[in-house]
Scaffold this motif. Structure first.
Motif, mmCIF file in Angstrom:
data_model
loop_
_atom_site.group_PDB
_atom_site.id
_atom_site.type_symbol
_atom_site.label_atom_id
_atom_site.label_comp_id
_atom_site.label_asym_id
_atom_site.label_seq_id
_atom_site.Cartn_x
_atom_site.Cartn_y
_atom_site.Cartn_z
ATOM 1 N N PRO A 16 74.687 101.339 64.375
ATOM 2 C CA PRO A 16 74.206 102.718 64.472
ATOM 3 C C PRO A 16 75.232 103.696 63.888
ATOM 4 N N GLY A 17 74.746 104.727 63.208
ATOM 5 C CA GLY A 17 75.633 105.741 62.647
ATOM 6 C C GLY A 17 75.090 106.309 61.350
ATOM 7 N N SER A 18 75.910 107.099 60.685
ATOM 8 C CA SER A 18 75.470 107.797 59.474
ATOM 9 C C SER A 18 75.148 106.839 58.324
ATOM 10 N N GLY A 19 75.887 105.722 58.213
ATOM 11 C CA GLY A 19 75.588 104.745 57.160
ATOM 12 C C GLY A 19 74.209 104.134 57.342
ATOM 13 N N LYS A 20 73.870 103.771 58.574
ATOM 14 C CA LYS A 20 72.538 103.233 58.869
ATOM 15 C C LYS A 20 71.475 104.294 58.610
ATOM 16 N N ASP A 21 71.741 105.506 59.058
ATOM 17 C CA ASP A 21 70.777 106.590 58.840
ATOM 18 C C ASP A 21 70.505 106.787 57.352
ATOM 19 N N GLN A 22 71.553 106.746 56.547
ATOM 20 C CA GLN A 22 71.396 106.916 55.101
ATOM 21 C C GLN A 22 70.629 105.747 54.505
ATOM 22 N N PHE A 23 70.924 104.514 54.945
ATOM 23 C CA PHE A 23 70.182 103.347 54.457
ATOM 24 C C PHE A 23 68.696 103.493 54.770
ATOM 25 N N VAL A 24 68.372 103.829 56.015
ATOM 26 C CA VAL A 24 66.969 103.963 56.434
ATOM 27 C C VAL A 24 66.278 105.056 55.632
ATOM 28 N N PHE A 25 66.951 106.184 55.432
ATOM 29 C CA PHE A 25 66.372 107.271 54.649
ATOM 30 C C PHE A 25 66.043 106.804 53.234
ATOM 31 N N VAL A 71 80.541 92.096 52.642
ATOM 32 C CA VAL A 71 79.797 92.799 53.680
ATOM 33 C C VAL A 71 80.762 93.164 54.800
ATOM 34 N N ARG A 72 80.706 94.422 55.236
ATOM 35 C CA ARG A 72 81.517 94.845 56.389
ATOM 36 C C ARG A 72 80.686 94.662 57.650
ATOM 37 N N MET A 73 81.291 94.073 58.660
ATOM 38 C CA MET A 73 80.613 93.810 59.931
ATOM 39 C C MET A 73 81.377 94.492 61.064
ATOM 40 N N LYS A 74 80.647 94.889 62.094
ATOM 41 C CA LYS A 74 81.269 95.426 63.306
ATOM 42 C C LYS A 74 80.596 94.805 64.517
ATOM 43 N N TRP A 75 81.394 94.650 65.575
ATOM 44 C CA TRP A 75 80.850 94.196 66.847
ATOM 45 C C TRP A 75 80.238 95.428 67.513
ATOM 46 N N ILE A 82 75.848 94.456 60.478
ATOM 47 C CA ILE A 82 76.304 94.991 59.196
ATOM 48 C C ILE A 82 76.636 96.466 59.384
ATOM 49 N N ASP A 83 77.767 96.876 58.819
ATOM 50 C CA ASP A 83 78.229 98.259 58.890
ATOM 51 C C ASP A 83 78.058 98.901 57.513
ATOM 52 N N PRO A 84 76.927 99.577 57.279
ATOM 53 C CA PRO A 84 76.699 100.180 55.962
ATOM 54 C C PRO A 84 77.756 101.235 55.640
ATOM 55 N N SER A 85 78.035 101.393 54.352
ATOM 56 C CA SER A 85 78.957 102.451 53.926
ATOM 57 C C SER A 85 78.297 103.800 54.180
ATOM 58 N N GLY A 86 79.064 104.870 54.037
ATOM 59 C CA GLY A 86 78.546 106.207 54.268
ATOM 60 C C GLY A 86 77.369 106.573 53.390
ATOM 61 N N ASP A 87 77.269 105.927 52.217
ATOM 62 C CA ASP A 87 76.133 106.216 51.337
ATOM 63 C C ASP A 87 74.975 105.240 51.537
ATOM 64 N N GLY A 88 75.038 104.426 52.603
ATOM 65 C CA GLY A 88 73.926 103.551 52.954
ATOM 66 C C GLY A 88 73.928 102.184 52.305
ATOM 67 N N GLU A 89 74.966 101.855 51.549
ATOM 68 C CA GLU A 89 75.030 100.530 50.913
ATOM 69 C C GLU A 89 75.386 99.473 51.951
ATOM 70 N N LEU A 90 74.692 98.333 51.880
ATOM 71 C CA LEU A 90 74.935 97.247 52.832
ATOM 72 C C LEU A 90 76.057 96.319 52.385
ATOM 73 N N PHE A 91 76.349 96.296 51.089
ATOM 74 C CA PHE A 91 77.372 95.403 50.552
ATOM 75 C C PHE A 91 78.006 96.038 49.326
#
Length: 112
Positions: A16-25, A71-75, A82-91
């Motif tokens: 959850p966060g801005s990276g996920k929000d950007q990916f979904v958008f 791919v960046r991952m977070k617990w 998966i921890d998307p970058s700020g611009d919504g990229e997954l990898f």
């Protein structure tokens, strides 16, 4: 996340966060493609790890050789996500590889 049911998958598998929000958008404007197949992942490497974060290298096999990405991952919420970058990229951008040396093959693949 290339199928029509991408949104529940994103909700379960992205931090959850801005990276996920950007990916979904961004993803909501992409049409699902049927009959499209991706190169299968050949293996992985753990490039960095802590109790809360990990960086995982992924290598894919295709008719032209190998390609890799990170791919960046977070617990989060009791699971690795998966921890998307700020611009919504997954990898990271995909790059070519000469061989899968240094990667752990997925089950059923020959060792390197």
């Amino acid at each position: 996340m290339s199928t029509a049911d991408w949104k529940p998958v994103a909700n379960r598998q992205l931090v959850p966060g801005s990276g996920k929000d950007q990916f979904v958008f961004q993803r909501q404007f992409v049409q699902a493609v049927s009959g499209y197949s991706l190169s299968p992942y050949y293996g992985f490497s753990v490039n960095g790890y802590s109790k809360k974060e990990a960086t995982v290298g992924m290598i894919m096999e295709s008719s032209g050789g190998y390609a890799s990405t990170t791919v960046r991952m977070k617990w989060a919420e009791g699971d690795w996500k998966i921890d998307p970058s700020g611009d919504g990229e997954l990898f990271t951008p995909v790059s070519t590889e000469a061989s899968p040396v240094g990667y752990v093959p997925w089950g059923g693949k020959g060792g390197v």
